[in-house]
Design an enzyme around this catalytic site. Structure first.
Site, PDB file in Angstrom:
ATOM      1  CG  ASN A  66      92.510  29.948  60.138  1.00  0.00           C
ATOM      2  OD1 ASN A  66      91.356  29.588  60.378  1.00  0.00           O
ATOM      3  ND2 ASN A  66      92.805  30.947  59.343  1.00  0.00           N
ATOM      4  CG  ASP A  67      89.904  25.734  65.278  1.00  0.00           C
ATOM      5  OD1 ASP A  67      90.688  24.778  65.223  1.00  0.00           O
ATOM      6  OD2 ASP A  67      89.445  26.195  66.335  1.00  0.00           O
ATOM      7  CB  CYS A  68      88.109  28.523  59.596  1.00  0.00           C
ATOM      8  SG  CYS A  68      87.063  28.695  61.039  1.00  0.00           S
TER       9      CYS A  68
END
Ligand code: GLC
Ligand code: GLC
Length: 825
Positions: A486-488
């Site tokens: 999850n890049d965020c």
């Protein structure tokens, strides 16, 4: 509401009106030359790298949204009426409009005032050019006097510079016009040895290469002055905006048709033979002329099209199913496999949502993309694996992205996404299972593309796993770094300044925030590594001593067991797996949280890794997914959505509720749950989730879904969003590969193993069976699956003989077809 229909026999989606909710696009090319083409002929082309070697311009976020592309204008010279056969950009009414998107080609046809125009656009195999094959038919009862104008706008190669550095760019554009060919040669005079060409099969009544002459001052692509007047300006571009436009005059008798071929291509000359004559500034065209001549010949064009079509027949034949569900058949046999090819080629670089400038090839993305692609062309997967591994650091970590043209790690984004390395193990395992090619493990691969740093690929895998072991936090869980899958989820960023990158701005030292997701991924990767260790010793090392310290398989058994223990101690929340721990050591994705109590990713990945299958916790977690996360449009990423920005969580809470990582239906993660349900033995639930996000199954609600009904989108707005059910970011997403794996391996249950083809179907209870033809290591397996009872126990009969277990052993050399009967009950 629908905007077209599937023509499965032709392997096409047929769009029947041009004003689709969003541009519905397709991809051209699959080796070096690529193009994006929308249903109204918008889009652009590039060679290898959408950022560094862009051939034509495209302005993102334009109004109208999709303006700029491969345009044809028709003009009726008697009435001065003009139109676009692709509807855009002129938008005059057209009758009988169809856009057929097929495998690597698009055919747009329409009729206006009795003139039918059809354009088939494709990139021939092994060439760096695209062909527009235009057929104009006079369906009137009277003769027609027509003009055809082509139009493209050249990009000055580096798309980023092209869109920003106008003080230079307005002065450097250069072209040559010779015979029926327009050569775009900006910067060829200095360091470039490549140019673009735009050729036409017909004698020209005129041409243009200067945009403002073609369009007229203060005019747009919808009303070019030259087309309005019916006469080209014969302009030569010196700086400003170089374009290509041919003007062809046509006189057609009633019923007569005419084929016109237009080529847009990319060509490189040897550095020491750039000019002709030598010493001049004139482009050497000797090397390109034979190619142009070849494809201006209609017979060669047809042959190239047939070759492309047949190559897709062969690629798709690697896995074909006949099941009771038309959506499954269509997606598995055609579109999902096709999308896997596109994501493999593009990673996340160029779509109608990805500008081609921002991102190159992602390390984690590409490793996952090849899971859905490897069976089609294993040799290309091999090459990709070696390219990826060469961007690994000696620490085992990896550059997050690399540029396809240079194959070098991207320094702007850098490294430190702590899940990245583990994906390499999954990619390599999938490749070796598919191909049986153990030799890849011995291939010498550099670190950070540094000559002299080579070690066997196998050691890269060891270092990849060691990377996780070396980076653990207070609970002994893996440290998350800049982000995991999850890049965020940016637990170390603490960004309070607008415009900062959530991924590369790191405010905390990163020694506390941990990821349960990486723990699950690590266990999964260790289990995959076990097969690799054994195979490496048996097939590669033999009695030879290794050049490095090879960990015994017990190392990975123990490492996985330890990590599992850690997950149960610190990562289990009672009803589901926790997501992470933040920089304060507080849980994320726990019932203790007010928002974001439960996340989808750890449920999927931990169960895929086998956690909770024996102790009942997998089913518990999956039931929680159903209760809190599932919607009729798919499974949201977490719940409840974040209603405010949390400094300690990062980009995830920057999105309004229901979008993207903040509780959107982030489709990539849904197949993990399908696979987990299959693993837990709950076939009907797995299939129900499959159908919810299946593009074809959503075709009927195209006005809600809005993106293309033939490919997956990255995201469908979640239940907290005002536009719940609306898709965005179609095409380039790990969703393609993982759904392909979920349906073909998890549900239909045919999966490659090191020592044969494994059969473990998890068919919906109302299916009586299905038939799969799978080509695997040169053998054609014809598998007939019949349900004999309600369970999932498999009985195998291979060429009439019962076989114990559920692996079809590899046949003896020379056997090309194997018939398999599977009874499930
Ligand atoms: C995008 C990225 C992918 C990431 C996902 C979730 O799809 O390409 O790498 O895992 O978003 O943030
Ligand atoms: C992923 C996410 C996107 C984010 C990006 C950052 O693609 O989907 O929301 O901005 O990663 O790299």
């Amino acid at each position: 509401m629908k905007y077209g229909y599937f023509d499965d026999k032709a392997r096409e989606y047929v769009i029947t009106r041009p004003d689709t909710p969003l541009p519905w696009i397709n991809y051209l090319g699959s080796q070096e030359y690529f193009g994006l083409i929308s249903n109204t002929s918008g889009g652009y082309s590039f060679y290898k790298d959408a950022r560094l070697r862009r051939l034509t311009r495209y302005r993102y976020n334009n109004a109208p949204l999709d303006m700029g592309g491969r345009y044809i204008y028709m003009r009726d010279n008697a009435s001065a009426d003009f139109w676009s056969p692709s509807w855009m950009p002129v938008r005059r009414d057209v009758d009988e409009y169809t856009c057929r998107h097929g495998m690597g080609y698009t055919t747009i046809a329409s009729k206006h005032s009795g003139i039918h125009v059809q354009t088939r656009t494709f990139v021939p195999l092994n060439e760096t050019l695209e062909i527009w094959e235009v057929t104009v038919t006079n369906q009137r009862e009277t003769p027609a006097d027509l003009s055809l104008f082509s139009a493209i706008e050249f990009c000055l190669w580096d798309a980023n510079d092209d869109a920003t550095n106008f003080q230079r760019n307005y002065s450097i554009g250069q072209v040559e016009i010779v015979d029926e060919v327009i050569y775009h040669k900006t910067e060829y005079r200095e360091r470039r040895d490549h140019f673009a060409y735009f050729a036409c099969s017909e004698p020209l009544a005129g041409y243009d290469t200067q945009r403002e002459i073609f369009l007229g001052a203060y005019r747009g692509w919808d009303s070019p002055l030259v087309v309005e007047k019916g006469q080209s300006g014969d302009s030569e571009a010196h700086g400003w905006q170089p374009i290509g436009s041919h003007h062809v005059q046509l006189s057609l008798k009633p019923g007569e048709h005419k084929k016109i071929i237009i080529l847009l291509g990319y060509h490189e000359n040897p550095k020491d033979d750039k000019f002709d004559p030598p010493g001049s500034q004139i482009v050497n065209k000797r090397t390109v002329k034979p190619i142009i001549a070849k494809y201006l010949n209609p017979a060669n064009v047809e042959a190239a099209f047939v070759e492309l079509f047949d190559s897709w027949t062969a690629l798709l034949a690697k896995y074909q199913v006949v099941s009771p569900d038309e959506h499954v058949n269509r997606m598995v046999n055609i579109w999902n496999a096709y999308q896997c090819m596109v994501t493999f080629n593009m990673s996340r670089s160029a779509s109608y949502f990805e500008s081609g400038i921002g991102r190159g090839m992602g390390f984690r993305d590409s490793n996952q993309d090849l899971l859905g692609f490897v069976h089609m062309i294993p040799e290309r997967a091999r090459e990709r694996i070696l390219d990826l591994a060469a961007t690994q650091l000696k620490s085992g970590g990896a550059f997050h992205q690399y540029q396809p043209l240079t194959k070098r790690g991207n320094n702007e984004v850098g490294t430190g996404f702590n899940d990245d390395p583990a994906w390499l193990v999954l990619g390599v395992a999938a490749y070796v299972k598919e191909s049986g090619d153990w030799s890849i493990l011995d291939a010498p691969v550099q670190y950070e593309n540094e000559p002299g740093s080579e070690t066997p690929l196998y050691e890269h895998l060891q270092r990849a796993l060691q990377y996780t072991l070396d980076r653990r936090g207070p609970n002994n869980l893996p440290l998350i770094g800049r982000a995991d899958w999850n890049d965020c989820l940016n637990l170390n960023c603490f960004s309070d300044t607008p415009g900062q990158s959530f991924q590369t701005t790191v405010g905390k030292d990163g020694t506390v925030a941990e990821s349960v997701f990486i723990a699950g991924l690590f266990v999964l990767a260790c289990k995959e590594m076990l097969g690799i260790v054994d195979g490496y010793k048996l097939n590669v090392l033999g009695d030879k001593p290794a050049s490095f310290n090879v960990q015994p398989s017990t190392f990975y058994v123990n490492a996985a067991a330890d990590m599992e223990k850690t997950v149960w101690a610190a990562g289990w929340d009672g009803e589901w797996f926790k997501r992470a721990y933040d920089d304060f050591g507080r849980p994320v994705g726990s019932k203790e949280n007010a928002e974001g109590k439960i996340f989808i990713e750890p449920q999927g990945i931990c169960i895929l890794a086998g956690l909770g299958i024996d102790n009942g916790n997998a089913v518990k977690a999956l039931d929680s997914v159903e209760t809190y996360l599932a919607t009729p449009h798919g499974i949201v990423l977490q719940n409840p959505a974040y209603t405010q920005y949390y400094l300690e969580l990062g980009e995830i809470s920057s999105y309004p509720p229901g979008y993207k990582e903040n509780a959107g239906i982030f489709c990539h993660t849904n197949p993990w749950i399908m696979l987990a349900e299959a693993k837990a033995g709950r076939a009907d639930k797995a299939f129900s989730y499959y159908k919810r996000i299946c593009p074809s199954a959503r075709e009927e609600i195209s006005d809600v879904h809005r993106c293309e009904p033939y490919v997956y989108a990255q995201m469908i707005a979640g239940k907290d969003a005002p536009t719940h059910g609306e898709a965005k970011n179609s095409w380039l997403s790990g969703t393609a590969a993982w759904n392909y794996v979920a349906i073909t391996q998890g549900i239909l249950g045919i999966k490659p193993a090191y020592n044969g083809l494994e059969v473990a179907p998890m068919l919906p209870s109302d299916w009586s069976g299905c038939e799969v033809v799978r080509q695997f290591r040169g053998v054609r397996y014809e598998v007939t699956i019949k349900r004999s009872g309600p369970g999932n126990t498999v009985r195998l009969e291979v060429d009439g003989q019962p076989v114990a277990g559920n692996i079809i052993p590899l046949p003896v050399d020379g056997v090309k077809t194997v018939k398999v009967n599977v009874s499930v009950g």
